[in-house]
Design a protein around this motif. Structure first.
Motif: not given
Length: 163
Positions: A65-82
């Motif tokens: 599991v890790r974070l994903r995206g570009h702008t979402s990494r700085a957002a409060e609600k993160k996006s993830f890649k599994i």
């Protein structure tokens, strides 16, 4: 693919738009701290995965599991890649190696992306399977997410018959 010690739900459950399943990701507290302290790190952290579609509950160990995206990494609600095959080569869950969990940080309605892919499919374009899912990380509810099929060689083969 049947994994020893685990049940395998129907292959469409993960992307079934008629219900909202739940994903539970469990990883060490120091790993989640590293993820949030270093949001642009593309390193996969080892975790446990549970998918509950309301009928069946599946478990998969040693997923990445890790974070994903570009702008979402700085957002409060993160996006993830599994990644189901990050630590166990070639492994798939319900036919996919990876899934994306988009937090839709810039869409308060949470519907634009899902609506786009549904319209895209209705127009006869190659389908990218999506659904909504509730995400829990270390038992904490993270919110409603859009689950998206990874656009990879498996997707190309499924959609076009070759990769």
């Amino acid at each position: 693919m049947l994994i020893a010690g685990f049940t395998t739900a129907q292959s469409v459950a993960l992307f079934d738009s008629k219900k909202i399943g739940s994903i539970y990701v469990t990883l060490p507290a120091d790993s989640i701290k590293k993820i949030y302290d270093n949001p642009y790190l593309d390193y996969y952290f080892k975790a446990q995965f549970v998918y509950d579609d309301g009928v069946k509950r599946d478990s998969v160990g040693d997923i990445g599991v890790r974070l994903r995206g570009h702008t979402s990494r700085a957002a409060e609600k993160k996006s993830f890649k599994i990644s189901f095959n990050e630590f166990v080569s070639g492994r798939r869950y319900q036919g996919v190696k990876k899934i994306n969990l988009n937090g839709q940080h810039n869409d308060p309605s949470l519907i634009r992306e899902k609506l786009f892919y549904d319209l895209w499919k209705t127009a006869g374009m190659p389908e990218r399977r999506t659904a909504f899912v509730k995400l829990f990380v270390n038992t904490k509810y993270y919110g409603l997410y859009t689950i998206l099929e990874e656009l990879d060689k498996d997707w190309l083969k499924r959609v076009y018959g070759e990769n």
